[in-house]
Design an enzyme around this catalytic site. Structure first.
Site, PDB file in Angstrom:
ATOM      1  CG  HIS A   1       1.744   1.703   4.664  1.00 33.61           C
ATOM      2  ND1 HIS A   1       0.546   1.814   4.000  1.00 33.61           N
ATOM      3  CD2 HIS A   1       1.955   2.917   5.253  1.00 33.61           C
ATOM      4  CE1 HIS A   1       0.043   3.036   4.193  1.00 33.61           C
ATOM      5  NE2 HIS A   1       0.889   3.719   4.938  1.00 33.61           N
TER       6      HIS A   1
ATOM      7  CB  SER B   1      -0.918  -0.012   1.219  1.00 35.96           C
ATOM      8  OG  SER B   1      -0.172  -0.300   2.397  1.00 35.96           O
TER       9      SER B   1
ATOM     10  CD  GLU C   1       1.030   7.400   5.658  1.00 41.18           C
ATOM     11  OE1 GLU C   1       0.904   6.261   6.156  1.00 41.18           O
ATOM     12  OE2 GLU C   1       1.477   8.374   6.282  1.00 41.18           O
TER      13      GLU C   1
ATOM     14  CG  PHE D   1       9.243  13.301   9.514  1.00 39.99           C
ATOM     15  CD1 PHE D   1       8.517  14.461   9.391  1.00 39.99           C
ATOM     16  CD2 PHE D   1       8.670  12.076   9.155  1.00 39.99           C
ATOM     17  CE1 PHE D   1       7.228  14.407   8.924  1.00 39.99           C
ATOM     18  CE2 PHE D   1       7.382  12.025   8.694  1.00 39.99           C
ATOM     19  CZ  PHE D   1       6.666  13.197   8.570  1.00 39.99           C
TER      20      PHE D   1
ATOM     21  CG  ASP E   1       1.376  12.971  18.279  1.00 35.58           C
ATOM     22  OD1 ASP E   1       1.286  12.355  19.356  1.00 35.58           O
ATOM     23  OD2 ASP E   1       1.994  12.554  17.294  1.00 35.58           O
TER      24      ASP E   1
HETATM   25  C1  LIG Z   1       1.033   4.105  10.162  1.00 35.47           C
HETATM   26  C2  LIG Z   1       0.923   5.416  10.896  1.00 35.47           C
HETATM   27  C3  LIG Z   1       0.101   6.414  10.387  1.00 35.47           C
HETATM   28  C4  LIG Z   1      -0.023   7.634  11.043  1.00 35.47           C
HETATM   29  N1  LIG Z   1      -0.864   8.587  10.505  1.00 35.47           N
HETATM   30  C5  LIG Z   1      -1.086   9.734  11.180  1.00 35.47           C
HETATM   31  C6  LIG Z   1      -2.019  10.708  10.689  1.00 35.47           C
HETATM   32  O1  LIG Z   1      -2.617  10.559   9.622  1.00 35.47           O
HETATM   33  N2  LIG Z   1      -2.233  11.827  11.445  1.00 35.47           N
HETATM   34  C7  LIG Z   1      -1.587  12.012  12.630  1.00 35.47           C
HETATM   35  O2  LIG Z   1      -1.837  13.040  13.277  1.00 35.47           O
HETATM   36  N3  LIG Z   1      -0.685  11.129  13.120  1.00 35.47           N
HETATM   37  C8  LIG Z   1      -0.426  10.006  12.420  1.00 35.47           C
HETATM   38  N4  LIG Z   1       0.475   9.087  12.921  1.00 35.47           N
HETATM   39  C9  LIG Z   1       1.209   9.379  14.149  1.00 35.47           C
HETATM   40  C10 LIG Z   1       0.401   8.983  15.410  1.00 35.47           C
HETATM   41  O3  LIG Z   1      -0.786   9.723  15.486  1.00 35.47           O
HETATM   42  C11 LIG Z   1       1.286   9.283  16.630  1.00 35.47           C
HETATM   43  O4  LIG Z   1       2.361   8.374  16.657  1.00 35.47           O
HETATM   44  C12 LIG Z   1       0.553   9.325  17.959  1.00 35.47           C
HETATM   45  O5  LIG Z   1       1.489   9.818  18.945  1.00 35.47           O
HETATM   46  C13 LIG Z   1       0.079   7.974  18.465  1.00 35.47           C
HETATM   47  O6  LIG Z   1      -0.979   7.501  17.765  1.00 35.47           O
HETATM   48  P1  LIG Z   1      -1.471   5.976  17.998  1.00 35.47           P
HETATM   49  O7  LIG Z   1      -2.696   5.801  17.221  1.00 35.47           O
HETATM   50  O8  LIG Z   1      -0.361   5.054  17.802  1.00 35.47           O
HETATM   51  O9  LIG Z   1      -1.822   6.105  19.573  1.00 35.47           O
HETATM   52  P2  LIG Z   1      -2.113   5.048  20.709  1.00 35.47           P
HETATM   53  O10 LIG Z   1      -2.166   3.655  20.207  1.00 35.47           O
HETATM   54  O11 LIG Z   1      -3.299   5.556  21.436  1.00 35.47           O
HETATM   55  O12 LIG Z   1      -0.805   5.153  21.624  1.00 35.47           O
HETATM   56  C14 LIG Z   1      -0.309   6.433  22.035  1.00 35.47           C
HETATM   57  C15 LIG Z   1       0.530   6.277  23.307  1.00 35.47           C
HETATM   58  O13 LIG Z   1      -0.328   6.017  24.413  1.00 35.47           O
HETATM   59  C16 LIG Z   1      -0.076   4.749  25.001  1.00 35.47           C
HETATM   60  N5  LIG Z   1      -1.398   4.139  25.203  1.00 35.47           N
HETATM   61  C17 LIG Z   1      -2.198   3.613  24.245  1.00 35.47           C
HETATM   62  N6  LIG Z   1      -3.358   3.179  24.764  1.00 35.47           N
HETATM   63  C18 LIG Z   1      -3.301   3.443  26.079  1.00 35.47           C
HETATM   64  C19 LIG Z   1      -4.217   3.241  27.158  1.00 35.47           C
HETATM   65  N7  LIG Z   1      -5.421   2.691  26.936  1.00 35.47           N
HETATM   66  N8  LIG Z   1      -3.808   3.627  28.396  1.00 35.47           N
HETATM   67  C20 LIG Z   1      -2.597   4.198  28.608  1.00 35.47           C
HETATM   68  N9  LIG Z   1      -1.695   4.418  27.618  1.00 35.47           N
HETATM   69  C21 LIG Z   1      -2.038   4.049  26.379  1.00 35.47           C
HETATM   70  C22 LIG Z   1       0.775   3.988  23.994  1.00 35.47           C
HETATM   71  O14 LIG Z   1       1.658   3.069  24.629  1.00 35.47           O
HETATM   72  C23 LIG Z   1       1.524   5.117  23.294  1.00 35.47           C
HETATM   73  O15 LIG Z   1       2.650   5.518  24.039  1.00 35.47           O
HETATM   74  C24 LIG Z   1       0.678   7.862  12.255  1.00 35.47           C
HETATM   75  C25 LIG Z   1       1.520   6.873  12.764  1.00 35.47           C
HETATM   76  C26 LIG Z   1       1.655   5.666  12.092  1.00 35.47           C
HETATM   77  C27 LIG Z   1       2.587   4.614  12.632  1.00 35.47           C
END
Ligand SMILES: Cc1cc2nc3c(=O)[nH]c(=O)nc-3n(C[C@H](O)[C@H](O)[C@H](O)COP(=O)(O)OP(=O)(O)OC[C@H]3O[C@@H](n4cnc5c(N)ncnc54)[C@H](O)[C@@H]3O)c2cc1C
Length: 291
Positions: A264, A12, A14, A214, A105
């Site tokens: 990806h 895929s 991005e 980055f 974030d």
């Molecule tokens: C493939 C990919 C695509 C991305 N695309 C985007 C995008 O389009 N836009 C954007 O803004 N960002 C994007 N990001 C970045 C991402 O949003 C950041 O890395 C963000 O800091 C974490 O998102 P996450 O969904 O992994 O968060 P989570 O899975 O929620 O994790 C975030 C942090 O919180 C902790 N955590 C998770 N769940 C819990 C819980 N229930 N209780 C306590 N702690 C917890 C985790 O250990 C981690 O340290 C992308 C990252 C990746 C890998």
């Protein structure tokens, strides 16, 4: 090795939503070139807090206009349940059934009060399933080198598992340049009973200063030997590209040889670096790439 290749591999691309009409026009050309190899889907990033909402919609429409399946990213931070529900409805109306579910974030300067209704990506995955059942194929993010805010690798893995248990179908990793980090992570996931495909995210290297900036922010490590080599090229873009291409090509080969369930590509909206990798890896459809 691991069980990750049981099914057909998924490749895929991005994209990020361009800021200007000219950027959108240029992207249409790059998408046309990239689509020659018929990837499984194109994903489109989304600015946390909804900052790119309309441009993400527009990029998804551009893809639809070319008859391409897309997977919009959706982050929950800074949004209410109602706002997320509206976006899900919009995508279903557009016949979109794949989504990359993220926390995102908070933009700097926004206080904790702006966090929104859902705190973590696992809550977003659960919400999407509650609202729409199995209407979406959901991908989530994974961090072979550990998420920068995680208190430990063990906690991060537990949190990753929460997303899987909430209904994620597959994961895409943050980019990395150390294949061992990926294989160690996949091994730990298997021991934790996680069975979904974990597709490695691969970032082609074309611009060292941008990549270094980055990587500092997202917790991806550029190995010292690569940094030193890349730094030594200074402004010599051609050498950076050649070195980067060879390094990333070797990484992709190791990942696929080791059983990764696909790749990806973080294309950064540039067709050429990704297609060059695709061609030299001999991935499906490589013969359709035009010079
Ligand atoms: C493939 C990919 C695509 C991305 N695309 C985007 C995008 O389009 N836009 C954007 O803004 N960002 C994007 N990001 C970045 C991402 O949003 C950041 O890395 C963000 O800091 C974490 O998102 P996450 O969904 O992994 O968060 P989570 O899975 O929620 O994790 C975030 C942090 O919180 C902790 N955590 C998770 N769940 C819990 C819980 N229930 N209780 C306590 N702690 C917890 C985790 O250990 C981690 O340290 C992308 C990252 C990746 C890998």
């Amino acid at each position: 090795m691991n069980d990750q290749t049981k099914k057909q591999r998924i490749y895929s691309f991005e994209l990020f939503p361009p800021k200007t009409a000219e950027g959108m026009e240029k992207l249409a050309g790059d998408v046309r070139r990239l689509n020659a190899v018929a990837p499984a889907y194109f994903s489109v990033t989304y600015g946390a807090g909804g900052s790119t909402r309309d441009r993400t919609f527009e990029t998804v429409s551009l893809l639809r206009g070319q008859g391409i399946d897309s997977a919009p990213h959706l982050s929950c931070i800074g949004s209410t349940r109602g706002q997320i529900r509206d976006i899900l409805r919009h995508y279903l109306e557009q016949d979109i059934h794949r989504i990359v579910a993220l926390r995102g974030d908070l933009p700097s300067g926004m206080g904790a009060g702006a966090a929104g209704d859902l705190r973590y990506a696992n809550e977003l995955v659960a919400f999407i399933r509650e609202e729409t059942g199995r209407a979406f194929h959901i991908e989530v993010a994974a961090y072979p080198e550990v998420h920068p805010q995680a208190s430990s690798a063990t906690r991060d893995l537990e949190n990753f598992k929460r997303k899987v248990d909430s209904g994620a179908d597959a994961a895409i990793t943050q980019y990395f340049y150390n294949a061992d980090a990926y294989f160690a992570f996949v091994g730990a996931c298997e021991r934790a009973g996680i069975e979904i495909p974990i597709v490695p995210g691969v970032m082609p290297i074309t611009n060292y200063s941008r990549l270094a900036r980055f990587s500092d922010g997202c917790g991806a490590e550029i190995p010292r030997w690569m940094r030193k080599r890349l730094e030594s090229y200074g402004d010599d873009i051609e050498s950076i590209r050649e070195f980067g291409h060879e390094a990333v090509l070797r990484l992709c080969r190791r990942l696929l040889d080791g059983g990764a369930p696909g790749i990806h590509f973080y294309t950064m909206n540039q067709a050429t670096p990704t297609l060059r990798l695709w061609q030299e890896l001999g991935l499906p459809g490589a013969e359709r790439i035009r010079a």
